[in-house]
Motif scaffolding. Structure first.
Motif, short mmCIF file in Angstrom:
data_model
loop_
_atom_site.label_atom_id
_atom_site.label_comp_id
_atom_site.label_asym_id
_atom_site.label_seq_id
_atom_site.Cartn_x
_atom_site.Cartn_y
_atom_site.Cartn_z
N THR A 66 0.86 -1.18 0.00
CA THR A 66 0.00 0.00 0.00
C THR A 66 0.90 1.23 0.00
O THR A 66 1.75 1.38 0.87
CB THR A 66 -0.89 0.01 1.26
N THR A 67 0.73 2.03 -1.00
CA THR A 67 1.58 3.21 -1.15
C THR A 67 0.76 4.47 -0.95
O THR A 67 -0.25 4.65 -1.62
CB THR A 67 2.19 3.26 -2.56
N PHE A 71 -0.87 12.86 -2.45
CA PHE A 71 -2.10 13.08 -3.22
C PHE A 71 -2.99 11.87 -3.35
O PHE A 71 -4.18 11.98 -3.50
CB PHE A 71 -1.73 13.62 -4.61
N HIS A 72 -2.40 10.71 -3.34
CA HIS A 72 -3.28 9.55 -3.47
C HIS A 72 -2.69 8.31 -2.81
O HIS A 72 -1.50 8.24 -2.50
CB HIS A 72 -3.62 9.28 -4.93
N THR A 73 -3.57 7.34 -2.60
CA THR A 73 -3.17 6.07 -2.03
C THR A 73 -3.34 5.01 -3.11
O THR A 73 -4.38 4.97 -3.77
CB THR A 73 -4.08 5.72 -0.84
N SER A 74 -2.32 4.21 -3.31
CA SER A 74 -2.50 3.13 -4.28
C SER A 74 -2.19 1.79 -3.64
O SER A 74 -1.26 1.67 -2.83
CB SER A 74 -1.62 3.36 -5.50
N GLU A 75 -3.01 0.83 -3.97
CA GLU A 75 -2.80 -0.51 -3.46
C GLU A 75 -2.60 -1.43 -4.65
O GLU A 75 -3.45 -1.50 -5.53
CB GLU A 75 -4.02 -0.96 -2.65
N ASP A 76 -1.47 -2.11 -4.66
CA ASP A 76 -1.15 -2.96 -5.80
C ASP A 76 -1.13 -4.43 -5.40
O ASP A 76 -0.44 -4.81 -4.46
CB ASP A 76 0.21 -2.58 -6.38
N VAL A 162 9.22 9.32 -4.39
CA VAL A 162 8.68 10.29 -3.43
C VAL A 162 7.38 9.84 -2.77
O VAL A 162 6.42 10.61 -2.65
CB VAL A 162 8.49 11.72 -4.05
N ALA A 163 7.35 8.63 -2.37
CA ALA A 163 6.17 8.12 -1.68
C ALA A 163 6.25 8.53 -0.22
O ALA A 163 7.33 8.60 0.36
CB ALA A 163 6.10 6.61 -1.80
N ALA A 164 5.11 8.83 0.36
CA ALA A 164 5.09 9.25 1.75
C ALA A 164 5.20 8.04 2.68
O ALA A 164 5.93 8.06 3.66
CB ALA A 164 3.83 10.02 2.04
N SER A 165 4.49 6.98 2.35
CA SER A 165 4.61 5.80 3.19
C SER A 165 4.28 4.53 2.42
O SER A 165 3.48 4.55 1.49
CB SER A 165 3.68 5.91 4.41
N ILE A 166 4.94 3.48 2.79
CA ILE A 166 4.71 2.20 2.12
C ILE A 166 4.51 1.15 3.20
O ILE A 166 5.32 1.03 4.12
CB ILE A 166 5.93 1.80 1.27
#
Ligand SMILES: [Zn+2]
Length: 207
Positions: A66-67, A71-76, A162-166
């Motif tokens: 989960t990234t 601006f947004h959250t993405s789940e791969d 530049v992801a805020a959290s993973i």
């Protein structure tokens, strides 16, 4: 005519390969319990196999990572992540992920099921080739955790982005469980059972 150790009244230690007369309860070299055949082998194989399949399903349905960025959250999921990497031109890493998390696990499930069915019902493959397949599955077992490294690589790639959290998703846990269960399934298979089909094989297929 193939002769097994059991035909000669012998039993081999599965730990150190020392051979003893049937009736010895314990290996005199390493102390391992001696059994000519593990009679519960197939039950254990199927139990771990089913557990592995059950854990493998959420590993593919739930997000591996989960990234969260500003601006947004993405789940791969595994496959979505791999396709995403391929779309960004990282074909090599995408291929490694697909091989490690789809091709190898599915191949192992099929191979173990084939061997377990072959032990019970016989199969077209001669026992020698079945044993090679068993060795391959056993050998691959120690490399299956490569996917954990892949997650680490993915993490670091996303980190550069530049992801805020993973955070690792549910899939990371269930995938690891699936790998462990599949390894236990392969290890539960008593390879000596493969050779017990030889006599029936010889009479059925005199090639
Ligand atoms: Zn021993």
């Amino acid at each position: 005519m193939t002769v097994t150790a059991r035909d000669k009244g012998l039993v081999a230690c599965r730990e150190c390969a020392r051979v003893w007369p049937v009736g010895h309860a314990q290996c005199g070299v390493c102390g391992n319990a001696l059994r000519s055949r593990d009679t519960q082998s197939l039950q254990k194989v199927w139990a771990w196999w089913i557990a592995g399949i059950i854990a493998y399903i959420p590993a593919n349905l739930y997000p591996m990572l989960t990234t969260r960025t500003l601006f947004h959250t993405s789940e791969d999921t595994i496959i979505a992540g791999a396709l995403d990497l391929a779309a960004h031109g990282s074909f090599g890493i995408a291929a490694i992920i697909l091989i490690a998390s789809v091709v190898i696990p599915l191949g192992k499930f099929f191979a173990i099921a084939y061997l377990a069915l072959a032990v019970r019902q016989g199969a077209r493959w001669p026992p020698g080739r079945q044993y090679v397949l068993y060795e391959v599955v056993e050998y691959i077992g120690r490399w299956s955790m490569i996917d954990v490294f892949v997650v680490a690589i993915l993490c670091s790639l996303v980190q550069l982005n530049v992801a805020a959290s993973i955070t690792p998703g549910i899939a990371a846990l269930t995938f690891a469980l699936s790998v462990i269960f599949t390894m236990l399934s392969a290890q539960s298979l008593d390879p000596r059972l493969i050779w017990d089909r030889i006599e029936t094989q010889d009479t059925k297929d005199p090639a």
